[in-house]
Design a protein around this motif. Sequence first.
Motif, short mmCIF file in Angstrom:
data_model
loop_
_atom_site.label_atom_id
_atom_site.label_comp_id
_atom_site.label_asym_id
_atom_site.label_seq_id
_atom_site.Cartn_x
_atom_site.Cartn_y
_atom_site.Cartn_z
N ASP A 122 12.05 -19.58 -11.82
CA ASP A 122 13.48 -19.67 -11.55
C ASP A 122 14.31 -18.80 -12.49
OD1 ASP A 122 13.17 -21.13 -13.86
OD2 ASP A 122 13.67 -23.04 -12.95
N VAL A 168 19.80 -22.18 -11.33
CA VAL A 168 19.91 -23.64 -11.23
C VAL A 168 19.67 -24.09 -9.79
CG1 VAL A 168 21.52 -25.59 -11.44
CG2 VAL A 168 21.38 -23.87 -13.24
N LYS A 169 20.20 -23.34 -8.82
CA LYS A 169 19.95 -23.66 -7.41
C LYS A 169 18.46 -23.56 -7.09
CE LYS A 169 24.34 -22.27 -5.39
NZ LYS A 169 24.99 -21.39 -4.40
N ARG A 217 15.97 -23.99 -9.20
CA ARG A 217 15.29 -25.12 -9.83
C ARG A 217 15.52 -26.40 -9.03
NH1 ARG A 217 14.88 -26.01 -16.15
NH2 ARG A 217 13.50 -24.26 -15.78
N ASP A 218 16.72 -26.58 -8.50
CA ASP A 218 17.01 -27.76 -7.67
C ASP A 218 16.16 -27.76 -6.41
OD1 ASP A 218 18.85 -28.64 -9.51
OD2 ASP A 218 20.61 -27.92 -8.39
N ARG A 219 16.06 -26.61 -5.76
CA ARG A 219 15.25 -26.51 -4.54
C ARG A 219 13.77 -26.76 -4.83
NH1 ARG A 219 17.94 -27.27 -0.01
NH2 ARG A 219 19.92 -26.22 -0.16
N MET A 221 12.59 -28.72 -7.19
CA MET A 221 12.42 -30.15 -7.42
C MET A 221 12.41 -30.95 -6.11
SD MET A 221 11.89 -30.66 -10.48
CE MET A 221 11.77 -29.48 -11.78
N VAL A 222 13.16 -30.47 -5.13
CA VAL A 222 13.20 -31.14 -3.83
C VAL A 222 11.92 -30.88 -3.04
CG1 VAL A 222 14.43 -31.18 -1.62
CG2 VAL A 222 15.71 -31.17 -3.72
N ALA A 256 13.69 -22.13 -2.77
CA ALA A 256 13.59 -21.86 -4.21
C ALA A 256 13.22 -20.41 -4.46
CB ALA A 256 12.55 -22.78 -4.85
#
Length: 106
Positions: A25, A51-52, A54-56, A58-59, A65
């Motif tokens: 990321d 950050v986006k 990393r969020d993707r 984690m989902v 991602a």
Amino acid sequence: MENPQSSAPKTPTVIDIQTETPVRDHIVWSLFNTIFLNWCCLGFAAFAYSVKSRDRKMVGDMTGAQNFASTAKCLNTCALVLGLLLTITSIAVIFTRLQFALSFRI
């Protein structure tokens, strides 16, 4: 004694093993560019995309991602190159003006 034959067709067993490719990321690089080389706010934009990404991740959305990470990498590269060029140019201009000012003083 014979073995009883089954009328059902034999099907092979398929095991699908998914190899999880790590998605980078680039958040540390983005943070560095945000703090030190933030010309035209490219470092901040790269940090937002990191950050986006990393969020993707984690989902579980690896495609999303990877897309956000690719954009963050491109923005980080542009911020680094632009930051280095502008910093070197600024230093060269300062030293040239200093040299010019000192030459007329003598």
